[in-house]
Design a protein around this motif. Structure first.
Motif, short mmCIF file in Angstrom:
data_model
loop_
_atom_site.label_atom_id
_atom_site.label_comp_id
_atom_site.label_asym_id
_atom_site.label_seq_id
_atom_site.Cartn_x
_atom_site.Cartn_y
_atom_site.Cartn_z
N MET A 278 -28.76 22.83 -48.47
CA MET A 278 -29.66 22.27 -49.47
C MET A 278 -29.59 20.75 -49.55
O MET A 278 -30.55 20.10 -49.97
CB MET A 278 -29.34 22.87 -50.84
CG MET A 278 -29.68 24.33 -50.98
SD MET A 278 -31.46 24.62 -51.02
CE MET A 278 -31.51 26.39 -51.23
N THR A 279 -28.46 20.19 -49.19
CA THR A 279 -28.30 18.73 -49.26
C THR A 279 -28.54 18.05 -47.92
O THR A 279 -28.44 16.83 -47.83
CB THR A 279 -26.90 18.37 -49.78
OG1 THR A 279 -25.91 18.94 -48.92
CG2 THR A 279 -26.69 18.87 -51.19
N GLY A 280 -28.82 18.85 -46.88
CA GLY A 280 -29.10 18.27 -45.57
C GLY A 280 -27.86 17.81 -44.82
O GLY A 280 -27.97 17.04 -43.86
N ARG A 281 -26.69 18.29 -45.22
CA ARG A 281 -25.46 17.91 -44.53
C ARG A 281 -25.19 18.85 -43.36
O ARG A 281 -25.74 19.95 -43.29
CB ARG A 281 -24.26 17.95 -45.49
CG ARG A 281 -24.40 17.05 -46.71
CD ARG A 281 -23.26 17.27 -47.69
NE ARG A 281 -23.52 16.60 -48.96
CZ ARG A 281 -22.81 16.77 -50.06
NH1 ARG A 281 -21.78 17.61 -50.04
NH2 ARG A 281 -23.11 16.13 -51.18
N SER A 282 -24.33 18.41 -42.47
CA SER A 282 -23.94 19.26 -41.35
C SER A 282 -23.14 20.45 -41.85
O SER A 282 -22.38 20.35 -42.83
CB SER A 282 -23.10 18.45 -40.36
OG SER A 282 -22.46 19.30 -39.43
N MET A 283 -23.30 21.59 -41.18
CA MET A 283 -22.53 22.78 -41.54
C MET A 283 -21.04 22.57 -41.28
O MET A 283 -20.20 23.30 -41.82
CB MET A 283 -23.03 24.00 -40.75
CG MET A 283 -24.36 24.52 -41.24
SD MET A 283 -24.27 25.08 -42.97
CE MET A 283 -26.01 25.31 -43.33
N TYR A 284 -20.71 21.59 -40.45
CA TYR A 284 -19.31 21.30 -40.17
C TYR A 284 -18.76 20.18 -41.05
O TYR A 284 -17.61 19.76 -40.90
CB TYR A 284 -19.13 20.90 -38.70
CG TYR A 284 -19.64 21.93 -37.72
CD1 TYR A 284 -19.03 23.18 -37.62
CD2 TYR A 284 -20.74 21.69 -36.90
CE1 TYR A 284 -19.49 24.14 -36.73
CE2 TYR A 284 -21.21 22.64 -36.01
CZ TYR A 284 -20.58 23.86 -35.93
OH TYR A 284 -21.04 24.81 -35.05
N ALA A 285 -19.58 19.70 -41.99
CA ALA A 285 -19.14 18.60 -42.86
C ALA A 285 -18.01 19.08 -43.76
O ALA A 285 -17.96 20.24 -44.19
CB ALA A 285 -20.31 18.11 -43.72
N THR A 286 -17.07 18.17 -44.04
CA THR A 286 -15.95 18.49 -44.91
C THR A 286 -16.21 17.93 -46.31
O THR A 286 -16.85 16.90 -46.46
CB THR A 286 -14.64 17.91 -44.37
OG1 THR A 286 -14.77 16.49 -44.23
CG2 THR A 286 -14.30 18.51 -43.02
N ASP A 287 -15.73 18.64 -47.31
CA ASP A 287 -15.84 18.16 -48.68
C ASP A 287 -14.75 18.82 -49.51
O ASP A 287 -13.97 19.62 -49.02
CB ASP A 287 -17.23 18.44 -49.26
CG ASP A 287 -17.61 19.91 -49.22
OD1 ASP A 287 -16.71 20.76 -49.32
OD2 ASP A 287 -18.81 20.24 -49.08
N ARG A 288 -14.73 18.46 -50.77
CA ARG A 288 -13.80 19.08 -51.71
C ARG A 288 -14.57 19.93 -52.71
O ARG A 288 -14.31 19.90 -53.90
CB ARG A 288 -12.97 18.02 -52.43
CG ARG A 288 -11.82 17.50 -51.58
CD ARG A 288 -10.89 16.61 -52.39
NE ARG A 288 -9.72 16.23 -51.60
CZ ARG A 288 -8.75 15.44 -52.05
NH1 ARG A 288 -8.81 14.94 -53.26
NH2 ARG A 288 -7.72 15.14 -51.28
N GLY A 289 -15.53 20.68 -52.20
CA GLY A 289 -16.33 21.52 -53.05
C GLY A 289 -16.00 22.99 -52.92
O GLY A 289 -16.71 23.84 -53.47
N HIS A 290 -14.93 23.32 -52.17
CA HIS A 290 -14.56 24.73 -51.98
C HIS A 290 -13.88 25.28 -53.23
O HIS A 290 -13.44 24.53 -54.12
CB HIS A 290 -13.65 24.88 -50.76
CG HIS A 290 -14.37 24.73 -49.46
ND1 HIS A 290 -15.24 25.67 -48.98
CD2 HIS A 290 -14.36 23.72 -48.55
CE1 HIS A 290 -15.73 25.27 -47.81
NE2 HIS A 290 -15.21 24.09 -47.53
N LEU A 291 -13.75 26.59 -53.26
CA LEU A 291 -13.18 27.28 -54.41
C LEU A 291 -11.78 26.76 -54.72
O LEU A 291 -11.44 26.50 -55.89
CB LEU A 291 -13.15 28.79 -54.13
CG LEU A 291 -12.52 29.67 -55.20
CD1 LEU A 291 -13.32 29.60 -56.50
CD2 LEU A 291 -12.44 31.13 -54.71
#
Length: 532
Positions: A278-291
């Motif tokens: 939805m945000t147009g980021r790569s599926m391999y992008a890393t973030d701190r949005g995980h559970l």
């Protein structure tokens, strides 16, 4: 086999796996440190602050194998140890596939493979497992049996890939994937026993559960060893295969029960896909949005594990009860209760739901717009994915510029993992110009992390206009003032960084004060003992 008769060899298998882990982990941990197989911290998304040994998955693999052999030997009678050679070929395929994905994971842990390279290896291994006969020919969902036909193999491979990556994505905080994996395997063992499946399937799930419980002794906060990609992918593969075997009913796979048991890792994976798509980021992008990131931020390391354990217990118990009493509606109730708790309390998944519902609303609304109003009718949505930064001073001037110059679309997306901050906003026409006549400008946004001199990319701003001399002049004007936009973003990020540093300083002071109080209390107790 009678469920009561299963109890002794289940306990023996659990004990064998647990004891094997207590012996193996110190050895594997020392080996990993010696060969440099460690996970180094970074300033972006990793939660630990020192290098931690990897290769915990190797210990889990060996301990599970040992406990499986012990459980089979105990169940068949120690005097008939040779019976273990009569195991069906599917067990040897699972052994080979687990070994292969463990090796791929160890290579990735040591030398860091590309995302597509890991995915290719996962696909090959999953296809080998499915090709050996572990296939969903049809699925049974709430009493309805749906034959898959030509889709049987693709669906089976997709299920295994989901299981592999669901556990892998969860492995980002001390004890998280281990706790979820242990409860999931325990639930699968109970599900298999309730469904009257072979003892070997129950033993395998129990062995993996016991191994993970033993690993949790070393992996709980603060962890001294991690599963690594090798461990999380191997566990995911075994869980995916066992979930298919444990839920077989005649020729169909009962989908609802294993999905309910795996509801947490599957929800985390689904949310990550929605968030990035939805945000147009790569599926391999890393973030701190995980559970695990959000639970750790809200409840702390130990509270996170307690919440996860409670949710997994609820989902697994309800799934087993639904199979035991043949009440499929219980599964839906359990899944809704778990996901509802996470979303409604804004603990996890709330932002992703807003992104998805906003997209669906705008899609549905587009059917009600008259053709001549498609260019003038606009959609506006903004979502604070993480954090509480004030992005209005950055976003509102962009919208005003787009309105003033009648642009087709303006979008901003920012992700600062080290600050737990994420923001996404879009303003666009109901119908965008055809791609062949679009003028598109994308400007990367940068920020500087604490303690670093060089700026790093944190997102982008995208502007779309019709291809014309007028629109090209407007985009040129926008580019001329891009530095002003970057200055606003830098100012916002700097303020967020100062606020974050102040919060960390306060938290450290609280911990130091708590330790000081413990020492004072302890010394008073010692003095009282000496006085008495």
């Amino acid at each position: 086999m009678n469920q009561l008769a299963m109890t002794p060899f289940i306990l023996v298998t659990l004990a064998a796996a647990f004891i094997a882990m207590l012996v193996l982990v110190p050895v594997v941990r020392a080996f990993a440190i010696r060969v440099g197989l460690v996970d180094n911290p970074d300033a972006e998304r990793k939660l630990h602050d020192r290098p931690i040994a990897l290769a915990g998955g190797l210990a889990v693999f060996i301990a599970t194998g040992i406990a499986f052999l012990v459980g089979i030997a105990y169940e068949s009678g120690w005097a008939e140890f040779g019976k273990m050679t009569e195991l069906s070929s599917r067990w040897f395929v699972l052994l080979g596939a687990s070994s292969a994905i463990l090796i791929v994971g160890l290579i990735d842990d040591k030398w860091a493979l590309r995302g597509r390279q890991k995915l290719l290896a996962q696909c090959v291994i999953a296809m080998i497992v499915v090709g050996s006969g572990t296939v969903m020919r049809s699925v049974s969902l709430f009493g309805f049996e749906i034959p898959l036909g030509i889709f049987a193999i693709p669906v089976s491979v997709l299920w295994l890939l989901l299981a592999i990556n669901a556990l892998n994505l969860l492995d980002g905080a001390d004890g998280m994937a281990t706790t979820v994996g242990a409860f999931v395997c325990g639930g699968l063992a109970l599900l298999s026993a309730s469904s009257g499946h072979s003892a070997s399937t129950v033993i395998a799930a129990t062995a993996l559960c016991g191994a993970l419980l033993g690993f949790l002794v070393f992996n709980r906060p603060p962890a001294t060893i991690f599963l690594g990609d090798a461990g999380s992918m191997m566990i995911g593969l075994m869980v995916g295969v066992l979930a298919m075997w444990c839920s077989l009913k005649e020729s169909a796979v009962v989908v609802a029960a294993p999905v309910a048991i795996l509801v947490l890792p599957l929800f985390d994976s689904t949310a990550a896909i929605i968030r990035r798509w939805m945000t147009g980021r790569s599926m391999y992008a890393t973030d701190r949005g995980h559970l695990h990131h959000l639970l750790n931020e809200k409840f702390g390391p130990n509270g996170m594990l307690l919440v996860v354990a409670g949710l997994c217990t609820l989902s697994s118990t309800i799934a087993v009860l639904s199979v035991r009493f043949n009440q499929d509606w219980l599964i839906l109730l359990g899944a809704v209760a778990v996901l509802g708790f996470l979303v409604l309390t804004r603990t996890f998944g709330h932002s992703e739901c807003r992104l998805l519902l906003g997209r669906l609303y705008h899609f549905a609304h587009s059917f009600a717009v008259r053709p001549k109003d498609c260019e003038t009718s606009k959609h506006l949505r903004s979502v604070q994915i993480q954090g509480d930064g004030c992005w209005e001073p950055v976003w509102e001037p962009l919208v005003e510029f787009a309105k003033r110059h009648d642009l087709a679309k303006v979008q901003i997306d920012a992700n600062m993992a080290w600050l737990h901050e994420g923001y996404h906003a879009t303003w666009q026409s109901v119908r965008l110009p055809e791609k062949s006549v679009q003028s598109v400008v994308r400007i990367p946004l940068f920020a500087t992390r604490p303690g670093e001199d060089e700026s790093v990319p944190i997102g982008k701003v995208e502007v779309i206009a019709n291809s014309s001399h007028e629109s090209l002049a407007q985009l040129s004007y926008f580019l001329e003032h891009a530095e002003e936009l970057q200055a606003q973003v830098s100012y916002l990020v700097d303020n967020l960084g100062k606020k974050n540093a102040a919060s960390r300083k306060k938290a450290t002071a609280v911990k130091t004060a708590a330790k000081s109080n413990e020492l004072v209390v302890g010394s008073e107790e010692v003095e009282a003992v000496h006085t008495s």
